[in-house]
Design a protein around this motif. Sequence first.
Motif: not given
Length: 335
Positions: A183-203
């Motif tokens: 579904p397009a809604s799932l793709c949109q949600r997955a595309a936001e993984f870059l920021h949420h939960p985010g690819i940074s592990v610095v914290r």
Amino acid sequence: MEVGKLPAALLARLLAQNQVTDPRVLVGPAPGEDAAAIAMGDRVLVAKTDPITFATAEIGWYAVNVNANDVATMGAVPRWFLATVLLPEGAPESQAEEIFRQIRDACGELGITLVGGHTEITYGLPRPVVVGCLLGEAEPDGLLSSAGARPGDALLLTKGIAVEGTAILAREASEALQAAGVPASLCQRAAEFLHHPGISVVREAAVARACGGVHAMHDPTEGGLATGLRELATAAGAGLRLDAEALPVLPETRALCTALSLDPLGLIASGALLVAADPARADDLLAAFAAAGIPAARIGELTAPEEGLWLERAGERLPLPNFPRDELARFFAPG
């Protein structure tokens, strides 16, 4: 050779030919090590370079974050960033402006200063490439390396897999995913993984350092978690046992990988922090992550080297999967 990292045996052979003669080099080039470390008086300089070659959307953001992750896993604070930005012929000025905006935004979020780099329009490139170099600093007694892990260590993983790979697939392969019934809604949600939960592990690296009991941290990038585990075990001279049933595979990752016939264990996994810790402190670390709002799980343990690398699933013991190239590279490969 195929697209992706150099074969592990070739890389090991090449690095073995390198002679590190400067006694200030505390961590030099070795398979499984995320960055270099150099003694600088009362501080340790940690240096890392990594290119962004798969992603095109938000490439500047990726470049800062993936380099910062590797510096943070060494127990250092990321400080200074340099970027080599290569653009294809005919690229509009707006593309350069957008990449630099992404770099500025990512640096600003992490408290990093852009201090230099290089730019050019490059012959023969089909898309932009950004090569990042990030410098950080650590206290001498706070420096970590993958070689510091040891048999008996508990293996912890934050967030889940595979944050970065899922975001890239959703952004770069949306047509193939929707054609496969995602579904397009799932793709949109997955595309936001870059920021949420985010690819940074610095914290989460900072949380782990503050809690204590950590022997090593590693950022599972190309080749996914399976390759990251293999790299960590190789650097530490250990075996390992991975509990597949304890492994947090994000639902969006599972859906996208199922649709494209990919294995989540081999999908580029930046965004998850792999921690090797004193087993007596594992619960403290999990509690510290939970208090910081960071999901984490205990996924296995390091073992004696002669025990080998194993995946346990439903009572069955299987060799840890080996991915000569990342599942992302396999998917995007021509033909």
